[in-house]
Design an enzyme around this catalytic site. Structure first.
Site, short mmCIF file in Angstrom:
data_model
loop_
_atom_site.label_atom_id
_atom_site.label_comp_id
_atom_site.label_asym_id
_atom_site.label_seq_id
_atom_site.Cartn_x
_atom_site.Cartn_y
_atom_site.Cartn_z
N ASP A 63 47.89 35.39 29.61
CA ASP A 63 47.18 36.67 29.58
C ASP A 63 45.94 36.44 28.72
OD1 ASP A 63 46.19 39.17 28.95
OD2 ASP A 63 48.16 40.08 28.65
N SER A 140 29.28 38.23 38.87
CA SER A 140 29.23 39.34 39.82
C SER A 140 27.79 39.84 39.94
CB SER A 140 30.12 40.46 39.29
OG SER A 140 29.91 41.64 40.01
N TYR A 153 31.91 48.29 33.71
CA TYR A 153 32.13 47.00 34.40
C TYR A 153 30.86 46.16 34.30
CZ TYR A 153 32.92 43.58 38.11
OH TYR A 153 33.05 42.40 38.82
P1 NAD Z 1 41.72 40.25 42.04
O1 NAD Z 1 41.99 41.59 41.45
O2 NAD Z 1 42.47 39.84 43.24
O3 NAD Z 1 41.89 39.10 40.95
C1 NAD Z 1 41.70 39.28 39.58
C2 NAD Z 1 42.79 38.52 38.87
O4 NAD Z 1 42.61 38.64 37.45
C3 NAD Z 1 44.17 39.07 39.20
O5 NAD Z 1 45.01 37.99 39.56
C4 NAD Z 1 44.61 39.72 37.90
O6 NAD Z 1 46.00 39.69 37.72
C5 NAD Z 1 43.89 38.84 36.90
N1 NAD Z 1 43.86 39.44 35.57
C6 NAD Z 1 43.51 40.71 35.23
N2 NAD Z 1 43.68 40.88 33.91
C7 NAD Z 1 44.13 39.71 33.41
C8 NAD Z 1 44.51 39.26 32.12
N3 NAD Z 1 44.47 40.06 31.05
N4 NAD Z 1 44.93 37.97 31.96
C9 NAD Z 1 44.99 37.15 33.02
N5 NAD Z 1 44.67 37.52 34.28
C10 NAD Z 1 44.26 38.78 34.45
O7 NAD Z 1 40.16 40.24 42.35
P2 NAD Z 1 39.15 39.01 42.58
O8 NAD Z 1 38.11 39.55 43.45
O9 NAD Z 1 39.83 37.76 42.97
O10 NAD Z 1 38.53 38.87 41.11
C11 NAD Z 1 38.27 37.63 40.49
C12 NAD Z 1 36.97 37.72 39.74
O11 NAD Z 1 35.91 37.93 40.67
C13 NAD Z 1 36.86 38.86 38.72
O12 NAD Z 1 36.32 38.36 37.53
C14 NAD Z 1 35.92 39.83 39.38
O13 NAD Z 1 35.20 40.58 38.44
C15 NAD Z 1 35.04 38.89 40.17
N6 NAD Z 1 34.32 39.54 41.28
C16 NAD Z 1 34.99 40.10 42.32
C17 NAD Z 1 34.30 40.72 43.34
C18 NAD Z 1 34.99 41.36 44.53
O14 NAD Z 1 34.35 42.10 45.26
N7 NAD Z 1 36.24 41.07 44.79
C19 NAD Z 1 32.90 40.79 43.30
C20 NAD Z 1 32.22 40.21 42.24
C21 NAD Z 1 32.96 39.58 41.22
#
Ligand code: NAD
Length: 326
Positions: A63, A140, A153
């Site tokens: 975490d 992002s 965010y």
């Molecule tokens: P997602 O929600 O599927 O994945 C995020 C992951 O982070 C999850 O597995 C969650 O359990 C984990 N997480 C959250 N809090 C945590 C903690 N305290 N310790 C450890 N793990 C933790 O979404 P995603 O799209 O795969 O996101 C991954 C990254 O991509 C993020 O940083 C997000 O900001 C970035 N992002 C996503 C998008 C989008 O549209 N999906 C766009 C731009 C950036």
């Protein structure tokens, strides 16, 4: 010798796909430490790499808001080093700023900003000692440009940009490469996992006009995800480019279609063009957006965009560009 990769946030989305991709490499080039906050969610990952996983993958609880759990992971790495650190875990938050509670805001900054910093802090001294290493951070568009109803965010993701850019300068001296992989919308659990403030709750003090604009914005988001979201496979390709590059650069963009908006911040340094265009795009009607787009395209003589031409605009106001090379 295998390259040791540690990834945060591997229970879903980008982290999950990257862990699977690296652990499934036929030449077993990588040893992946796939970490996740909650090990109950490891099934998806294990099922995808069932036959390989002893040699190429270990799943560990971590975490990023808990320094102890990061330390425990560091001590359990058999190779005693991390060659490639992927800071990917993150959470979203949407809603009018005045409706956000202090706890929720702290929670977002705790994960996205401090969690990312903590993870880097833990693995940095060893990388510095060895004069070697790569740090990849999932960035992002919300870290490059403000988005309405995403203030906290964006604050967290802008802050991550600041951390990484500052570090990148120093770490050149240590042959450590820092790279941000800037994503637009991606088809993951992100939208489902993000904390969305429900303004239907009458106890939340949000005026009627803001509520209406928020509703419009939520529709815009839904359409953006339906029309312009990339699959994690596209994102992983960019990560692989960074991992395999001889000398990775600092920023990579997974979706160049979204860059014209960001570039408006540079074409008018006073911020007016970007703010106007984003207002029309995200919280105004499509015809107004179309008019704004014509204006934007006239200013697209900006250097990095010379190769990018606007080909098509879907009815919801999503920019689609022909040439993705920048
Ligand atoms: P997602 O929600 O599927 O994945 C995020 C992951 O982070 C999850 O597995 C969650 O359990 C984990 N997480 C959250 N809090 C945590 C903690 N305290 N310790 C450890 N793990 C933790 O979404 P995603 O799209 O795969 O996101 C991954 C990254 O991509 C993020 O940083 C997000 O900001 C970035 N992002 C996503 C998008 C989008 O549209 N999906 C766009 C731009 C950036």
């Amino acid at each position: 010798e295998q390259k040791v990769v540690l990834i945060t946030g591997c229970s879903s989305g980008i982290g999950l796909s990257l862990a699977i991709h690296l652990a499934s490499d036929p030449s077993k080039t990588y040893k992946v430490y796939a970490t996740m906050r909650n090990l109950d969610k490891k099934q998806r990952l294990l099922e995808s790499v069932r036959d390989l996983h002893n040699e190429t993958m270990a799943v560990l609880q971590m975490d990023i808001t808990d320094q102890q759990s990061i330390g425990t992971v560091q001590r359990s790495i058999a190779e005693g080093r991390v060659d490639i650190l992927v800071c990917n875990a993150g959470v979203g938050l949407m809603g009018p700023l005045e409706a956000q509670s202090e706890d929720i805001m702290r929670g977002i900054l705790e994960v996205n900003l401090l969690g990312t910093i903590r993870t880097i802090q833990t693995f940095l001294p060893d990388m510095k000692r060895r004069r070697q290493g790569r740090i990849l951070v999932t960035g992002s568009m919300g870290g490059l440009q403000g988005l309405p109803f995403n203030e906290v965010y964006c604050a967290s993701k802008f802050a991550v940009e600041g951390v990484c850019e500052s570090l990148a300068i120093l770490l050149q001296q240590f042959k450590i490469h820092v790279s941000l992989i800037e994503c637009g919308p991606v088809n993951t659990d992100f939208l489902r996992n993000l904390k969305k403030t429900e303004v239907s709750d009458e106890s939340v003090e949000v005026d009627a006009h803001t509520r209406r604009l928020y509703e419009m914005y939520l529709q815009h988001c839904e359409m953006m995800f339906q029309n312009a979201a990339q699959d994690t496979d596209d994102i992983i390709q960019v990560f692989m480019e960074v991992i395999q590059a001889q000398c990775p650069v600092f920023r990579y963009y997974t979706n160049s279609a979204l860059l014209p908006m960001s570039s408006l911040k540079l074409t008018a340094l006073d911020g007016s063009q970007y703010i106007r265009a984003m207002k029309l795009m995200a919280i105004k009607s499509t015809p107004l957006f179309l008019r704004a787009l014509t204006e934007i395209s006239e200013t697209l003589s900006f250097r990095i965009l010379r190769k990018t031409s606007i080909r098509h605009l879907s009815s919801c106001g999503v920019l689609v560009t022909r040439n993705t090379s920048l």
